[in-house]
Design an enzyme around this catalytic site. Structure first.
Site, PDB file in Angstrom:
ATOM      1  N   ASP A 281     -62.797  -5.174   4.540  1.00  0.00           N
ATOM      2  CA  ASP A 281     -62.277  -5.258   5.895  1.00  0.00           C
ATOM      3  C   ASP A 281     -63.355  -5.969   6.724  1.00  0.00           C
ATOM      4  OD1 ASP A 281     -60.735  -5.113   8.138  1.00  0.00           O
ATOM      5  OD2 ASP A 281     -60.283  -2.996   7.970  1.00  0.00           O
TER       6      ASP A 281
HETATM    7  C1  BGC Z   1     -58.590  -4.649  10.580  1.00  0.00           C
HETATM    8  C2  BGC Z   1     -57.736  -5.193   9.466  1.00  0.00           C
HETATM    9  C3  BGC Z   1     -57.446  -6.652   9.685  1.00  0.00           C
HETATM   10  C4  BGC Z   1     -58.757  -7.395   9.820  1.00  0.00           C
HETATM   11  C5  BGC Z   1     -58.583  -8.888   9.994  1.00  0.00           C
HETATM   12  C6  BGC Z   1     -59.787  -5.520  10.879  1.00  0.00           C
HETATM   13  O1  BGC Z   1     -60.424  -5.132  12.043  1.00  0.00           O
HETATM   14  O2  BGC Z   1     -59.002  -3.343  10.268  1.00  0.00           O
HETATM   15  O3  BGC Z   1     -56.554  -4.450   9.372  1.00  0.00           O
HETATM   16  O4  BGC Z   1     -56.679  -7.160   8.648  1.00  0.00           O
HETATM   17  O5  BGC Z   1     -59.447  -6.887  10.947  1.00  0.00           O
HETATM   18  O6  BGC Z   1     -58.049  -9.203  11.205  1.00  0.00           O
END
Ligand code: BGC
Length: 736
Positions: A281
């Site tokens: 993530d």
């Molecule tokens: C989130 C994810 C997301 C990623 C990319 C993160 O902050 O937890 O769900 O896919 O950002 O945008």
């Protein structure tokens, strides 16, 4: 130069050799790669959002990284031209010409906004949800996107957690059906088509179990709970062929998920044989430092990589340190090759080596985005997502000849909020508000008068007077209450789940007027709405339905669509009851009103406001007693259960028939009931249909005292009904 021409010839001559398998083609690229080029494939950076506009392009420096083969993926860039330009650098100017993969959070639509995932899950309609994902993929791919960071399959049992809106609710079985449907919808049957997009099951794992419902917080639960509650939707995504996984931010019992060998290697790779790749993530590898398991970024990179994170989103841990970790032999070349192989495999499956520009056609982009077909698809999904929570004396559907209708509340004319928290490139101008939807439906047949009454948040009651005046002269009130789109989603946990601001006060004043009140709720989580539940005449749970919100809501209010949605999550009466879910354990002292020393609250009841699976229709359905094909089966046998459902109402309608099972005695305790199947059926008024379920051994299995996944002989109870509480029961046994 000669060498470059040779390499180019080598890769592309292979790519045209149809007889070569993807694995052979992957290996043929891998063999040419330097250490730095291999590391490059594992690096992902985000483009930059332009202030004021909703576009995002590569940042300064990304071109150079692509040219040097030091980046494998970009997220948050889109647009046929924008993606084409940087892809051109990667495939024309880099040594090995490996295409980039572009990722984006297409969660409930790209340019055309669809209902938020929890709303779609309320349809209990995997076919419709698959179709919705398909449309979303068609639109996003037209704008250069190859990869969506969806489905979010985290089970959430705590409505304070803001990200409950992004998932499919509290249940592993329903969540698994939704996970599989979305994967199939995004990826289609053939990832190499130019309108299919690779999906990503996230956030692996247990992210929804954040303590106190506070985002990013610690999770701590048993291996049993992990396997029974949190993992099944991920496994369903793997079985549906999902191409990628995202490792979660949270820790589980001391081990951050992004450094968890148990999750990322033992379970995902070894048990489930997942052959796609895992992305971290956003900076979740960097966050291993504040978690307190890594002393610095290099150490964090080592832990994340060794656990099984193939691609590093934004932390720069791999970019800065992976080559050195390999040179120092802390990470083997073989391990590195395996990660590169997984990423190349997906790029090949997407067909990017054959045509890196096939997603970059500006003409197709213009024709596809915001098309009429997309708006129709969004409307269809929106209607299916609405849950009717109350309909006293069948006040709904409304007649179309009302003289004057008061449309009140902060969400009645909001163009922004119905877009929901992950609205991507959705445009408020496209949103049909409730007010507009009613106007579209009734034209000038009724006088529709609007007053905001109050804002979603804040404590001003200055607008009450105007609202009450509007109500005074109207026959009926449509009261649109709830949360703003910014109150759910990432980092948007709430400590209370009441209606924010003075909305309930507004409702109290309006109820005093004595006019019939129909509440339309828009919200990203279950809310404690006891007052509305007791005093409104009808309640529609609309969640955030996307661009067609108002049209879908008007269709339901006036009976042009008969609501069939059911709650994918329990609505508690009080925040103090949380966590509250239907499949709880009996305990050694289940609540008994005649026994003080049992499990309950001194000051509050144990029952929910609306149970899991609940939702009303304009039709009424009656269930016969369930009939079992056998009363006794062996461990490997299946059993058939049938029930007759009659539509005893005046309207044709759909019903979601739900099957729950309880294992009465196990070597480990079992929930009081678990959803094991459901069927959505259409019945004409007066029609009877027989619904049949097959209980396979798989549906009776659980993790026994030794954590073996088995059927244990003994008595089982089955429950069939219209929600998790109103059910008819029968018994059967499994013998050795
Ligand atoms: C989130 C994810 C997301 C990623 C990319 C993160 O902050 O937890 O769900 O896919 O950002 O945008």
């Amino acid at each position: 130069m000669k060498k470059i021409i040779f390499i180019y010839f080598f890769i592309f001559s292979i790519s045209f050799a149809q007889q070569k398998t993807i694995e052979q083609r992957v290996d043929s690229v891998l063999v040419l790669m330097t250490l730095d080029e291999k590391v490059g494939q594992l690096v992902q950076y985000s483009g930059g959002w332009d202030t004021g506009t909703k576009t995002s392009k590569p940042k300064a420096g990304h071109d150079q990284l692509a040219r040097e083969g030091k980046i494998g993926s970009l997220l948050n860039i889109f647009g046929a031209e924008i993606t084409k330009n940087i892809q051109k650098v990667a495939v024309e100017e880099s040594r090995l010409k490996i295409p980039l993969i572009f990722g984006l959070d297409v969660i409930h639509g790209f340019r055309t906004t669809f209902p938020v995932p929890i709303a779609e899950a309320s349809s209990w309609d995997p076919v419709a949800v698959e179709l919705s994902a398909r449309w979303q993929a068609i639109e996003a791919t037209a704008s250069g996107i190859h990869w969506t960071f969806n489905p979010m399959v985290d089970i959430a049992r705590d409505p304070r957690w803001g990200r409950i809106v992004e998932g499919s609710g509290e249940d592993a079985y329903l969540g698994s059906k939704m996970a599989a449907a979305r994967v199939k919808g995004y990826q289609g049957d053939d990832l190499s088509l130019s309108n299919t997009i690779v999906a990503c099951a996230k956030h692996f794992a247990g992210y929804g179990a954040a303590e106190g419902g506070r985002d990013y917080n610690t999770a701590d639960f048993s291996e049993r709970t992990l396997r029974e509650i949190y993992l099944p939707p991920f496994k369903a995504a793997v079985d549906a062929g999902v191409g990628t996984f995202m490792a979660a931010f949270n820790e589980i019992g001391g081990i951050p998920s992004s450094a968890s060998v148990h999750l990322l290697t033992n379970i995902l790779r070894d048990e489930w044989k997942f052959d796609g790749f895992v992305v971290s993530d956003w900076n979740s590898i960097g966050e291993l430092i504040p978690h307190g398991v890594a002393k610095d970024l290099k150490h964090a990179g080592e832990l994340g990589f060794k656990a099984g994170v193939d691609m590093d989103m934004e932390a720069s841990a791999y970019f800065n340190h992976l080559s050195q970790l390999v040179t120092e032999k802390k990470i083997s070349m073989q391990q590195l090759d395996e990660s590169v192989r997984r990423i190349l495999r997906i790029k090949f499956r997407l067909g990017l080596f054959d045509d890196p520009f096939k997603y970059c056609n500006a003409e197709i982009e213009t024709q596809t985005l915001r098309s009429e077909k997309l708006f129709k698809a969004s409307l269809d999904m929106a209607r299916r997502s609405i849950v009717m929570l109350k309909n006293e004396k069948n006040i709904l559907p409304l007649k179309k000849d009302l003289r004057q209708i008061a449309v009140i509340g902060p969400l009645a004319e909001s163009k922004n909020d119905p877009l929901g928290p992950w609205n991507q490139q959705g445009n408020p101008d496209d949103v049909v508000t409730v007010l507009k939807g009613l106007q579209n439906k009734l034209g000038d047949k009724s006088n529709i008068v609007y007053s905001e009454g109050c804002s979603v948040d804040g404590d001003s009651k200055a607008g009450f007077e105007h609202a009450l005046n509007v109500v005074k002269n109207s026959e009926i009130v449509i009261l649109c209450l709830g949360e703003s789109l910014n109150m759910s989603g990432e980092a948007r946990s709430r400590a209370t789940i009441d209606l924010p601001g003075v909305q309930e006060d507004l409702a109290r004043e309006i109820v005093k007027s004595g006019k019939p009140v129909i509440v339309v709720l828009m919200n990203g989580r279950p809310l404690t709405i006891n007052f509305l539940s007791e005093n409104a005449n009808a309640i529609l749970e609309a969640w955030f339905l996307g661009v067609q919100s108002g049209n879908a809501i008007a269709d339901v209010l006036f009976g042009d669509y008969n609501p069939s949605g059911k709650l994918p999550v329990t609505f508690p009466k009080h925040i103090g009851q949380i966590p509250m879910y239907y499949n709880f354990k009996n305990t050694g002292r289940p609540y008994n009103p005649n026994d003080f020393y049992t499990s309950y609250y001194l000051d509050y009841s144990n029952t929910p406001l609306y149970p899991f699976g609940f939702g009303l229709s304009y039709s009424s359905f009656e269930y016969s007693d369930p009939v079992l094909s056998k009363k006794e089966i062996s461990k490997n046998e299946s059993l058939r259960i049938s029930v007759n459902v009659i539509n005893t109402g005046q309207y044709d309608g759909e019903e979601i028939v739900q099957l729950y099972i309880r294992d009465l005695v196990g070597s480990a305790t079992r929930p009081i009931k678990e959803l094991k199947d459901f069927a959505k059926i259409f019945l004409k008024a007066g029609e009877t249909k027989k619904v049949e379920f097959t209980v396979t051994p798989e549906k009776l299995k659980f993790y026994d005292i030794n954590m073996n996944y088995v059927v244990e002989p003994g008595e089982f109870k089955i429950f069939v009904g219209t929600n998790s509480v109103d059910v008819k029961e029968a018994l059967f046994s499994v013998v050795d």
